[in-house]
Design a protein around this motif. Structure first.
Motif, PDB file in Angstrom:
ATOM      1  N   SER A 142       1.061  -1.143  -0.066  1.00 44.10           N
ATOM      2  CA  SER A 142      -0.159   0.061   0.047  1.00 44.10           C
ATOM      3  C   SER A 142       0.951   1.224   0.014  1.00 44.10           C
ATOM      4  CB  SER A 142      -1.018  -0.004   1.228  1.00 44.10           C
ATOM      5  OG  SER A 142      -1.163   1.368   1.480  1.00 44.10           O
ATOM      6  N   SER A 143       0.774   1.967  -0.935  1.00 47.52           N
ATOM      7  CA  SER A 143       1.841   3.218  -1.194  1.00 47.52           C
ATOM      8  C   SER A 143       1.355   4.114  -0.159  1.00 47.52           C
ATOM      9  CB  SER A 143       1.663   4.009  -2.527  1.00 47.52           C
ATOM     10  OG  SER A 143       0.133   4.278  -2.886  1.00 47.52           O
ATOM     11  N   ILE A 144       0.228   4.186   0.356  1.00 49.08           N
ATOM     12  CA  ILE A 144      -0.190   5.148   1.519  1.00 49.08           C
ATOM     13  C   ILE A 144       0.457   4.896   2.790  1.00 49.08           C
ATOM     14  CG2 ILE A 144      -2.130   5.983   2.876  1.00 49.08           C
ATOM     15  CD1 ILE A 144      -3.871   5.542   0.479  1.00 49.08           C
ATOM     16  N   LEU A 145       0.498   3.503   3.175  1.00 47.42           N
ATOM     17  CA  LEU A 145       1.009   2.861   4.479  1.00 47.42           C
ATOM     18  C   LEU A 145       2.633   3.013   4.342  1.00 47.42           C
ATOM     19  CD1 LEU A 145      -1.262   0.189   5.540  1.00 47.42           C
ATOM     20  CD2 LEU A 145      -0.958   2.850   6.338  1.00 47.42           C
ATOM     21  N   LEU A 146       3.090   2.578   3.100  1.00 45.04           N
ATOM     22  CA  LEU A 146       4.529   2.743   2.666  1.00 45.04           C
ATOM     23  C   LEU A 146       5.123   4.161   2.954  1.00 45.04           C
ATOM     24  CD1 LEU A 146       4.978   0.027  -0.033  1.00 45.04           C
ATOM     25  CD2 LEU A 146       5.642  -0.223   2.293  1.00 45.04           C
ATOM     26  N   PHE A 160      -6.057  10.897   4.940  1.00 45.22           N
ATOM     27  CA  PHE A 160      -5.644  10.828   3.315  1.00 45.22           C
ATOM     28  C   PHE A 160      -6.884  11.385   2.798  1.00 45.22           C
ATOM     29  CE2 PHE A 160      -6.358   8.268  -0.474  1.00 45.22           C
ATOM     30  CZ  PHE A 160      -5.228   8.703  -0.926  1.00 45.22           C
ATOM     31  N   HIS A 161      -6.612  11.965   1.730  1.00 45.51           N
ATOM     32  CA  HIS A 161      -7.559  12.859   1.128  1.00 45.51           C
ATOM     33  C   HIS A 161      -7.780  12.734  -0.504  1.00 45.51           C
ATOM     34  CE1 HIS A 161      -7.909  15.653   4.561  1.00 45.51           C
ATOM     35  NE2 HIS A 161      -6.553  15.415   4.942  1.00 45.51           N
ATOM     36  N   GLN A 184      -3.553  22.164  13.565  1.00 46.54           N
ATOM     37  CA  GLN A 184      -4.548  22.375  14.857  1.00 46.54           C
ATOM     38  C   GLN A 184      -4.474  20.895  15.855  1.00 46.54           C
ATOM     39  OE1 GLN A 184      -8.454  22.755  13.853  1.00 46.54           O
ATOM     40  NE2 GLN A 184      -8.580  24.464  15.430  1.00 46.54           N
ATOM     41  N   ASN A 185      -4.145  19.612  14.882  1.00 48.97           N
ATOM     42  CA  ASN A 185      -4.572  18.421  15.472  1.00 48.97           C
ATOM     43  C   ASN A 185      -3.295  17.503  15.428  1.00 48.97           C
ATOM     44  OD1 ASN A 185      -7.394  19.072  15.393  1.00 48.97           O
ATOM     45  ND2 ASN A 185      -7.583  18.385  13.362  1.00 48.97           N
ATOM     46  N   HIS A 186      -2.072  18.223  15.082  1.00 50.05           N
ATOM     47  CA  HIS A 186      -0.995  17.585  14.882  1.00 50.05           C
ATOM     48  C   HIS A 186      -1.059  16.255  14.050  1.00 50.05           C
ATOM     49  CE1 HIS A 186       3.313  16.737  15.480  1.00 50.05           C
ATOM     50  NE2 HIS A 186       3.095  15.463  16.457  1.00 50.05           N
ATOM     51  N   GLU A 187      -1.822  16.233  12.959  1.00 48.83           N
ATOM     52  CA  GLU A 187      -2.069  15.257  12.272  1.00 48.83           C
ATOM     53  C   GLU A 187      -1.380  15.314  10.701  1.00 48.83           C
ATOM     54  OE1 GLU A 187      -6.821  14.224  11.505  1.00 48.83           O
ATOM     55  OE2 GLU A 187      -6.131  15.648  10.166  1.00 48.83           O
ATOM     56  N   THR A 188      -0.886  14.236  10.192  1.00 50.31           N
ATOM     57  CA  THR A 188      -0.185  13.936   9.020  1.00 50.31           C
ATOM     58  C   THR A 188      -1.256  14.079   8.005  1.00 50.31           C
ATOM     59  OG1 THR A 188       1.625  12.994   9.939  1.00 50.31           O
ATOM     60  CG2 THR A 188       1.134  12.723   7.518  1.00 50.31           C
ATOM     61  N   GLN A 189      -1.065  14.880   7.166  1.00 45.83           N
ATOM     62  CA  GLN A 189      -1.924  14.994   5.522  1.00 45.83           C
ATOM     63  C   GLN A 189      -1.154  14.296   4.634  1.00 45.83           C
ATOM     64  OE1 GLN A 189      -5.124  16.508   6.446  1.00 45.83           O
ATOM     65  NE2 GLN A 189      -3.982  16.529   8.691  1.00 45.83           N
ATOM     66  N   LEU A 190      -2.059  13.364   4.140  1.00 40.95           N
ATOM     67  CA  LEU A 190      -1.362  12.663   2.780  1.00 40.95           C
ATOM     68  C   LEU A 190      -2.608  12.876   1.779  1.00 40.95           C
ATOM     69  CD1 LEU A 190      -1.589  10.656   5.636  1.00 40.95           C
ATOM     70  CD2 LEU A 190      -0.076   9.208   3.992  1.00 40.95           C
ATOM     71  N   ASN A 252       5.967  12.197 -14.081  1.00 39.05           N
ATOM     72  CA  ASN A 252       5.439  11.114 -14.365  1.00 39.05           C
ATOM     73  C   ASN A 252       5.878   9.649 -13.545  1.00 39.05           C
ATOM     74  OD1 ASN A 252       4.155  12.156 -16.416  1.00 39.05           O
ATOM     75  ND2 ASN A 252       6.027  11.998 -17.939  1.00 39.05           N
ATOM     76  N   ARG A 253       6.163  10.095 -12.403  1.00 42.62           N
ATOM     77  CA  ARG A 253       6.401   8.982 -11.310  1.00 42.62           C
ATOM     78  C   ARG A 253       5.445   8.860 -10.166  1.00 42.62           C
ATOM     79  NH1 ARG A 253      12.481   9.754  -9.599  1.00 42.62           N
ATOM     80  NH2 ARG A 253      12.271   7.779  -8.809  1.00 42.62           N
ATOM     81  N   PRO A 254       4.670   7.651  -9.942  1.00 41.29           N
ATOM     82  CA  PRO A 254       3.657   7.594  -8.906  1.00 41.29           C
ATOM     83  C   PRO A 254       4.209   8.077  -7.578  1.00 41.29           C
ATOM     84  CG  PRO A 254       3.990   5.559 -10.238  1.00 41.29           C
ATOM     85  CD  PRO A 254       5.226   6.576 -10.571  1.00 41.29           C
ATOM     86  N   ALA A 255       3.614   9.092  -7.053  1.00 37.68           N
ATOM     87  CA  ALA A 255       3.908   9.757  -5.673  1.00 37.68           C
ATOM     88  C   ALA A 255       3.202   9.861  -4.573  1.00 37.68           C
ATOM     89  CB  ALA A 255       4.717  11.181  -5.999  1.00 37.68           C
ATOM     90  N   ILE A 256       3.427   9.833  -3.388  1.00 41.62           N
ATOM     91  CA  ILE A 256       2.418  10.316  -2.208  1.00 41.62           C
ATOM     92  C   ILE A 256       3.023  11.603  -1.626  1.00 41.62           C
ATOM     93  CG2 ILE A 256       1.663   9.502   0.038  1.00 41.62           C
ATOM     94  CD1 ILE A 256       0.422   7.871  -2.079  1.00 41.62           C
TER      95      ILE A 256
END
Length: 261
Positions: A142-146, A160-161, A184-190, A252-256
């Motif tokens: 899973s690219s999101i978790l990696l 995740f958005h 505000q939430n010390h929350e990582t945004q992806l 042109n490279r998959p990115a998170i």
């Protein structure tokens, strides 16, 4: 439709991962998907997939490691791209799961990564639960978790958005909103972006975010060309001073994209 009271007569819905990126699938499979998961994939005859061509390519690669129990030509392969898109079969989730109701196992395959996470399939999975069938997720990339694992950002609280707006003004506005929420939430945004728009996304981030905000880009995850870097925006601005330098890394490279204010 009522939930079945006898789950033993129902098949199992297997959630089947796919490889990430364009690297040779046979090379990737043995590295990112466990042997037990490959054996389970090789045993299935009934499939729900986003794209039949991609699915056959993956199963061909699996066959080179673990022989398929059924010839590709004999497999039942229905396409499903989510409720908002037109699938070729025109079938609804409960119709796609007919083999499951008849006691046969079904594989739900992701186009890349894992089903149901930044990927169509939630409706199929929900219907399987409604029927009372067993749902079994198979381990895969899973690219999101990696990306989150490798970022060094907050992995205890994150959001995740999907895709952000394409319009430059709306995109900038959204990124500022995410930065405020993160602080505000010390929350990582992806979020993710279509690969050919990666450079435009990075340009907006560098022009919009505060100097001390942390940004991570995780590119080509699980591939030999993998590239991951986390740094404050002011460090990104020093390293990437023009569009050309951004294109060299991103184009042109998959990115998170990951951000923590």
């Amino acid at each position: 439709m009522s939930k079945s009271s006898n789950t033993s007569v129902l098949g199992c819905l297997y959630l089947v991962p796919n490889t990430l990126g364009e690297e040779d699938r046979v090379t990737q499979l043995s590295r990112v998907i466990p042997p037990d998961a490959l054996c389970q994939m090789a045993s299935l005859k009934n499939w729900i997939v986003e794209d039949a061509k991609t699915a056959r390519a993956l199963l061909n690669a699996v066959n080179q490691i673990t022989p398929l129990s059924h010839p590709l030509q004999s497999m039942q392969m229905n396409e499903w791209r989510g409720p908002q898109s037109k699938n070729k079969t025109g079938l609804k989730p409960h119709e796609l799961l007919k083999p499951l109701i008849q006691g046969e196992d079904v594989g739900l395959m992701s186009e890349a990564g894992v089903p149901g996470v930044a990927d169509p399939g939630a409706e199929i999975i929900n219907m399987a639960h409604h029927l009372g069938a067993r749902v079994k997720p198979l381990v895969g990339p899973s690219s999101i978790l990696l990306g989150l694992m490798a970022s060094g950002l907050n992995g205890q609280c994150f959001s995740f958005h999907g895709y952000l707006p394409v319009d430059v003004v709306e995109r900038s506005k959204k990124i500022k909103q995410l930065e405020h929420r993160s602080k505000q939430n010390h929350e990582t945004q992806l979020w993710i972006e279509t690969p050919y728009r990666n450079t435009a996304m990075l340009e907006t981030c560098l022009a919009t975010l505060l100097p001390q905000t942390q940004l991570c880009l995780a590119i080509d995850l699980s591939l030999e060309t993998e590239w991951i870097w986390t740094a404050p925006i002011n460090e990104w601005q020093k390293r990437f001073t023009n569009q050309s330098s951004m294109n060299d890394v991103l184009k042109n490279r998959p990115a998170i994209f990951l951000m923590l204010a």
